[in-house]
Design a protein around this motif. Structure first.
Motif, PDB file in Angstrom:
ATOM      1  N   VAL A 181       8.743   8.741   1.416  1.00 36.60           N
ATOM      2  CA  VAL A 181       7.303   8.660   1.626  1.00 36.60           C
ATOM      3  C   VAL A 181       6.908   7.190   1.654  1.00 36.60           C
ATOM      4  CG1 VAL A 181       5.030   9.065   0.587  1.00 36.60           C
ATOM      5  CG2 VAL A 181       6.749  10.875   0.573  1.00 36.60           C
ATOM      6  N   ILE A 182       6.121   6.810   2.652  1.00 37.90           N
ATOM      7  CA  ILE A 182       5.526   5.478   2.711  1.00 37.90           C
ATOM      8  C   ILE A 182       4.025   5.685   2.543  1.00 37.90           C
ATOM      9  CG2 ILE A 182       5.205   3.374   4.060  1.00 37.90           C
ATOM     10  CD1 ILE A 182       7.715   4.312   5.696  1.00 37.90           C
ATOM     11  N   GLU A 183       3.504   5.296   1.391  1.00 38.63           N
ATOM     12  CA  GLU A 183       2.108   5.538   1.037  1.00 38.63           C
ATOM     13  C   GLU A 183       1.294   4.269   1.282  1.00 38.63           C
ATOM     14  OE1 GLU A 183      -0.372   7.396  -2.795  1.00 38.63           O
ATOM     15  OE2 GLU A 183       1.767   6.915  -2.953  1.00 38.63           O
ATOM     16  N   VAL A 184       0.206   4.387   2.034  1.00 42.11           N
ATOM     17  CA  VAL A 184      -0.626   3.236   2.369  1.00 42.11           C
ATOM     18  C   VAL A 184      -1.878   3.246   1.485  1.00 42.11           C
ATOM     19  CG1 VAL A 184      -1.786   1.966   4.196  1.00 42.11           C
ATOM     20  CG2 VAL A 184       0.216   3.379   4.746  1.00 42.11           C
ATOM     21  N   PHE A 185      -2.075   2.163   0.732  1.00 44.41           N
ATOM     22  CA  PHE A 185      -3.182   2.066  -0.215  1.00 44.41           C
ATOM     23  C   PHE A 185      -4.268   1.137   0.311  1.00 44.41           C
ATOM     24  CE2 PHE A 185       0.286   3.320  -3.026  1.00 44.41           C
ATOM     25  CZ  PHE A 185      -0.333   4.276  -3.829  1.00 44.41           C
ATOM     26  N   PRO A 186      -5.545   1.525   0.145  1.00 44.61           N
ATOM     27  CA  PRO A 186      -6.641   0.627   0.520  1.00 44.61           C
ATOM     28  C   PRO A 186      -6.794  -0.501  -0.492  1.00 44.61           C
ATOM     29  CG  PRO A 186      -7.519   2.598  -0.501  1.00 44.61           C
ATOM     30  CD  PRO A 186      -6.030   2.810  -0.375  1.00 44.61           C
ATOM     31  N   TYR A 187      -7.517  -1.510  -0.120  1.00 44.35           N
ATOM     32  CA  TYR A 187      -7.783  -2.648  -1.010  1.00 44.35           C
ATOM     33  C   TYR A 187      -8.470  -2.164  -2.292  1.00 44.35           C
ATOM     34  CZ  TYR A 187      -9.838  -6.959  -2.804  1.00 44.35           C
ATOM     35  OH  TYR A 187     -10.209  -8.009  -3.609  1.00 44.35           O
ATOM     36  N   GLY A 188      -7.939  -2.608  -3.429  1.00 41.82           N
ATOM     37  CA  GLY A 188      -8.546  -2.304  -4.718  1.00 41.82           C
ATOM     38  C   GLY A 188      -8.229  -0.941  -5.281  1.00 41.82           C
ATOM     39  N   TYR A 189      -7.286  -0.230  -4.673  1.00 38.38           N
ATOM     40  CA  TYR A 189      -6.968   1.117  -5.174  1.00 38.38           C
ATOM     41  C   TYR A 189      -5.463   1.366  -5.087  1.00 38.38           C
ATOM     42  CZ  TYR A 189      -8.191   5.882  -6.526  1.00 38.38           C
ATOM     43  OH  TYR A 189      -8.342   7.061  -7.228  1.00 38.38           O
ATOM     44  N   GLY A 190      -4.703   0.559  -5.801  1.00 36.55           N
ATOM     45  CA  GLY A 190      -3.248   0.645  -5.745  1.00 36.55           C
ATOM     46  C   GLY A 190      -2.655   1.429  -6.901  1.00 36.55           C
ATOM     47  N   LEU A 191      -2.907   2.731  -6.928  1.00 43.08           N
ATOM     48  CA  LEU A 191      -2.370   3.585  -7.994  1.00 43.08           C
ATOM     49  C   LEU A 191      -0.999   4.112  -7.582  1.00 43.08           C
ATOM     50  CD1 LEU A 191      -5.638   5.514  -8.935  1.00 43.08           C
ATOM     51  CD2 LEU A 191      -4.684   3.453  -9.985  1.00 43.08           C
TER      52      LEU A 191
END
Length: 303
Positions: free
Chosen positions: A221-231
């Protein structure tokens, strides 16, 4: 997940899931996934009730024997937890069995299908070849990994997903164009089948990743995180206990500090609602890395 671990390791006990007074309508009616999981629980002899917790405990306490109670709490920072390392594989097998998809259980990683002479596309539909590798009839021949993009219709939608798909085909020399799939309003069985036919998944952070346990062996899985939400650990932990390789792309400079600085509910809400626009070259590089990982894993499976 902790509840499934408990039920699995006490097979002779009576299994009950209490969804609580406020949650039953949401659990059953808000999504096809929730309704589908209820079917899986029912097919696995698990009773789902909506009761006051203390009252249920008082009524369920046996005159003889032991009552074991598990409270499943979710932590956004630490993510999912299971009692034993193979519990999610057991959940996968049980779900596939309830849905009549037992043929996905024994599929050999990295090898062409040989049961009916047909392959399977990354979206689960039958094709005349295995992800574009036409003419392969030998079950011991390797195939191309099945790559797919699962996008979202609203929050954290991956912008330009179809352009990314075309670029992946061009840059990586794929014999097919990776499909772009939306799971919203899709029936549960088809969601599971799609995940069962993906080797490398590129997707924004979101609830669709709850289906990680249904991915096959050696998948990534390659999960893409938005700015400020890197959980990262939320679904990263689910991938780890499911035997799935997890990597991510964060759209910022310092994930830890930027996620920490957006700690208020309002700031998190803004971060979660933002569309995701990742640099195309980073996604191509990430997929290329996971193709190499998939090949190594498949080679080790067949030694």
């Amino acid at each position: 997940v902790p509840c499934w671990s408990l039920w699995r390791h006490f097979p002779d006990a009576q299994h009950i899931l209490n969804v609580g007074m406020p949650f039953k309508p949401r659990f059953f009616k808000t999504s096809a996934f929730s309704a589908g999981m209820f079917k899986v629980l029912r097919g696995s002899n698990i009773t789902v009730v909506r009761r006051d917790h203390d009252q249920l405990i008082a009524e369920a306490k046996p005159a003889e024997g032991t009552l074991i109670v598990a409270r499943a709490k979710m932590n956004l920072l630490s993510g999912y937890r299971a009692g034993h390392k193979d519990d999610m594989q057991h959940l996968r097998r049980s779900t596939l069995s309830v849905l009549g998809m037992d043929h996905y259980m024994g599929r050999s990683c990295g090898m062409t299908a040989s049961s009916n002479g047909q392959g399977t596309s990354p979206t689960g539909s039958a094709t005349n070849d295995e992800s574009g590798t036409s003419g392969m009839s030998n079950a011991n021949q390797s195939r191309t990994p099945r790559i797919a993009i699962i996008n979202r219709m609203s929050r954290r939608r991956l912008k330009g997903a179809h352009n990314v798909s075309m670029l992946l085909q061009e840059e990586l020399g794929l014999p097919y164009r990776p499909p772009v799939v939306f799971l919203e309003n899709m029936r549960f069985a088809l969601q599971v089948e799609i995940f069962a036919n993906i080797d490398i998944l590129l997707t924004p952070h979101g609830a669709q990743l709850t289906s990680i346990p249904f991915l096959p062996r050696c998948s990534s899985v390659i999960e893409v995180f938005p700015y400020g939400y890197g959980l990262v650990d939320y679904f990263g932990a689910l991938a780890a206990i499911s035997g799935v390789h997890h990597s991510y792309i964060y759209l910022g400079a310092n994930m830890v500090s930027e996620t920490r600085s957006a700690s208020s509910p309002d700031e998190q809400k803004v971060a979660r609602r933002a569309s995701v626009c990742a640099p195309a070259h980073r996604m191509v590089e990430a997929v290329h890395t996971q193709i190499q990982q998939w090949n190594r894993c498949c080679e080790s499976q067949h030694r």
